[in-house]
Design an enzyme around this catalytic site. Structure first.
Site, PDB file in Angstrom:
ATOM      1  N   HIS A  21       0.867  -1.085  -0.327  1.00 20.41           N
ATOM      2  CA  HIS A  21      -0.114  -0.086   0.059  1.00 20.41           C
ATOM      3  C   HIS A  21       0.913   1.135  -0.013  1.00 20.41           C
ATOM      4  O   HIS A  21       0.434   2.463  -0.391  1.00 20.41           O
ATOM      5  CB  HIS A  21      -1.013  -0.138   1.007  1.00 20.41           C
ATOM      6  CG  HIS A  21      -2.098  -1.114   1.075  1.00 20.41           C
ATOM      7  ND1 HIS A  21      -2.870  -1.500   2.021  1.00 20.41           N
ATOM      8  CD2 HIS A  21      -2.587  -1.488   0.113  1.00 20.41           C
ATOM      9  CE1 HIS A  21      -3.804  -2.251   1.706  1.00 20.41           C
ATOM     10  NE2 HIS A  21      -3.628  -2.428   0.319  1.00 20.41           N
ATOM     11  N   HIS A  66      -4.062  -5.705 -10.286  1.00 19.36           N
ATOM     12  CA  HIS A  66      -3.044  -5.164 -10.056  1.00 19.36           C
ATOM     13  C   HIS A  66      -1.769  -5.567 -11.446  1.00 19.36           C
ATOM     14  O   HIS A  66      -1.035  -4.769 -11.870  1.00 19.36           O
ATOM     15  CB  HIS A  66      -2.267  -5.768  -9.001  1.00 19.36           C
ATOM     16  CG  HIS A  66      -3.123  -5.169  -7.809  1.00 19.36           C
ATOM     17  ND1 HIS A  66      -2.809  -3.963  -7.293  1.00 19.36           N
ATOM     18  CD2 HIS A  66      -4.209  -5.820  -6.926  1.00 19.36           C
ATOM     19  CE1 HIS A  66      -3.917  -3.899  -6.310  1.00 19.36           C
ATOM     20  NE2 HIS A  66      -4.368  -4.918  -5.956  1.00 19.36           N
TER      21      HIS A  66
END
Length: 348
Positions: free
Chosen positions: A192, A323
């Site tokens: 993150h 992703h």
């Protein structure tokens, strides 16, 4: 690149928007179910049975905004509805951030605030601003980033805090007994830091006058993620989480962490002109090629142990392509506008 042509892509787009307007939409209470079965009935989860989460609604906004960029006639109405739900149910103007979750009927909210769902709110709000032209969504994205990154992560040596109470007081011990939780792991989630770094650069380029800290914080988050995540336990790859002293906690290697590192390196290389980011970009693609790309079955192996062997302790199977696809798209695009709008402008 994805193995589909324009006709197939149009069909997938139409199918996705129809699913969001049909079985995934809660026609009784409004908003969207996280999961439904083949009969369109909500699938109950152990943590928030039949509830409504900002995390999921952020992706509805993102999907609808992407549909607008693709020119689908049903997308603007879906986007307007999704933004209305976010406005009325999740956005908390007194805190400049989003609430986490409600029960299905919107009567009881969860006494928890999360950085993860708010990170995806930033992503969704930036896409919504591109689709609607409404600057308030970019302003809200900035306010969220200021709270989560500039206020809390900066004061915590850039170890991004994920879990908070309703007043945004950090809950550092949250989920200590479940360090490998797929959505709310204990400690700090290295991937993150890269994801926020990239989003900060998108935000900086999208705003007419971005505060100087936005780009500064993007650089600092990236540096911290490399320092504390890459080869942190003496083995190749990124660890999943670290503790509050920056020591490896969950040593599983996740494909999405590497994908976000690749995207962030490309964005920072373009933004700064520094060859260091280009070097990391090449190193991480070589690592992906060596251990994550599944040439036998296709896609990326989603999870590996510290010895690069397939594992399933956090995410069994291959649940997302999000992703990995972005790792191939984002290096080809400017930081802003967001992906779908950038592809529209490029004619792709």
């Amino acid at each position: 690149m994805l193995g589909v042509g324009a006709v197939e892509a149009d069909a997938l787009l139409a199918h996705g928007l129809a699913a969001l307007a049909g079985p995934l939409r809660d026609h009784e209470h409004g908003g969207w179910h996280p999961v439904v079965d083949r009969a369109g009935r909500p699938v109950l989860g152990a943590e928030r049975p039949d509830g409504k989460r900002m995390y999921d609604h952020a992706f509805v906004v993102l999907a609808a905004a992407s549909g607008c960029a693709a020119g689908h006639p049903d997308a603007p109405a879906l986007l307007a509805e999704a933004l209305d739900v976010v406005e009325r149910r999740f956005w908390e103007p007194d805190r400049d951030a989003c609430a986490e979750a409600w029960d299905r009927a919107w009567t009881t909210g969860e006494a928890y605030r999360g950085a993860n769902s708010n990170m995806h709110a930033v992503e969704a709000f930036l896409a919504a601003a591109d689709a609607t032209g409404e600057a308030r969504w970019r302003t809200r994205a900035l306010r969220i980033a200021e709270r989560v990154v500039h206020r809390h992560a900066r004061a915590n040596e850039w170890r991004l805090i994920e879990h908070f109470d309703v007043d945004w007081t950090p809950r550092r011990e949250y989920n200590r007994a479940h360090p490998a939780d797929p959505f709310r792991p204990y400690g700090a989630t290295v991937g993150h830091w890269f994801e926020w770094s990239r989003l900060l650069l998108t935000l900086a380029e999208a705003l007419p006058e971005a505060p100087a800290w936005v780009r500064v914080d993007a650089v600092a988050l990236f540096a911290a993620a490399v320092r504390e995540g890459w080869h942190a336990d003496g083995r190749p790859g990124f660890v999943y989480t670290v503790d509050w002293a920056g020591q490896p906690l969950v040593r599983t290697r996740m494909h999405w962490v590497l994908a976000e590192a690749i995207a962030a390196a490309a964005a920072l290389g373009r933004a700064t002109g520094s060859a260091d980011y280009d070097d990391w970009y090449r190193v991480w693609w070589e690592h992906a090629d060596a251990v994550f790309l599944d040439r036998e079955h296709g896609g990326w192996r989603h999870e590996l142990d510290a010895d690069a062997r397939p594992s399933a302790g956090v995410w069994p199977g291959k649940p997302d392509a999000y992703h990995a696809v972005q790792a191939t798209l984002l290096p080809r695009l400017r930081a802003s506008p967001t992906i779908a709008e950038a592809l529209r402008r490029a004619g792709g």
